[in-house]
Write an enzyme that holds these catalytic residues in place. Structure first.
Site, PDB file in Angstrom:
ATOM      1  CB  SER A  79       4.295  34.577 -38.417  1.00  0.00           C
ATOM      2  OG  SER A  79       4.777  35.374 -39.479  1.00  0.00           O
ATOM      3  CB  SER A  80      10.148  33.938 -38.515  1.00  0.00           C
ATOM      4  OG  SER A  80      10.224  32.542 -38.516  1.00  0.00           O
ATOM      5  CD  GLN A  81      12.832  39.725 -34.409  1.00  0.00           C
ATOM      6  OE1 GLN A  81      13.451  38.763 -33.960  1.00  0.00           O
ATOM      7  NE2 GLN A  81      13.130  40.974 -34.106  1.00  0.00           N
TER       8      GLN A  81
END
Length: 179
Positions: A79-81
């Site tokens: 899950s991207s930043q």
């Protein structure tokens, strides 16, 4: 002494999630990553924890990428930043009614943010090469109330023509070139 009442414990967890959720959004705004009110509203409306079940809330609402799949000691999905997601969505400039293609479904969180932004008159299609991730993203999206997002298991190298044309295309994967 902590309460043994399961309803009180659930209410406390919900309160903690809301506090952490809002604190993250305030940080993203203070750091200049969330500039447009519509995008900030999307981040407020879509709770990240719905897409990261089993992850501690303090980690869910940190401004960090969270690995979600590891193979042979290599992170293959995350899950991207949130700051990076906000920057990308600011640049993408998604508008109400847009048709958006996302290459790389991940957890489904980014697709939910975009679904909020396109509204009822738009469409988000998210393609994912990994069938397990696609299924998981689809489940998360349905459980979070974004079942209108179509998640397709396919290699995104050629896009996904059946739902085209698209107003916006975003890659949330490692891409070597854009054809």
């Amino acid at each position: 002494m902590p309460s043994t009442d399961p309803f009180a414990a659930a209410a406390e967890k919900h309160l903690d999630a809301n506090i952490l959720h809002h604190a993250l959004i305030e940080k993203l705004e203070a750091d200049g990553h969330l500039k447009r009110p519509r995008i900030a509203a999307a981040f407020r409306a879509v709770p990240r924890q719905k897409f990261l079940p089993g992850v501690p809330l303090e980690k869910v609402y940190s401004d960090q990428a969270i690995p979600t799949k590891v193979e042979n000691d290599q992170v293959v999905s995350s899950s991207s930043q949130p700051a990076m997601m906000a920057i990308m969505l600011e640049q993408l400039d998604v508008r109400a009614g847009d048709h958006v293609l996302e290459i790389g479904a991940g957890t489904g969180y980014n697709a939910a943010l975009m679904a909020y932004l396109v509204g009822d008159g738009g469409q988000v299609t998210s393609v994912e090469i990994d069938a397990e991730l696609a299924e998981s993203a689809g489940s998360h999206l349905k459980e979070a109330g974004f079942g209108q997002v179509q998640v397709v298991t396919t290699d995104g190298v050629n896009g996904y023509e059946p739902n085209g044309p698209y107003d916006r295309i975003i890659l949330t994967v490692g891409g070597w070139e854009i054809l």
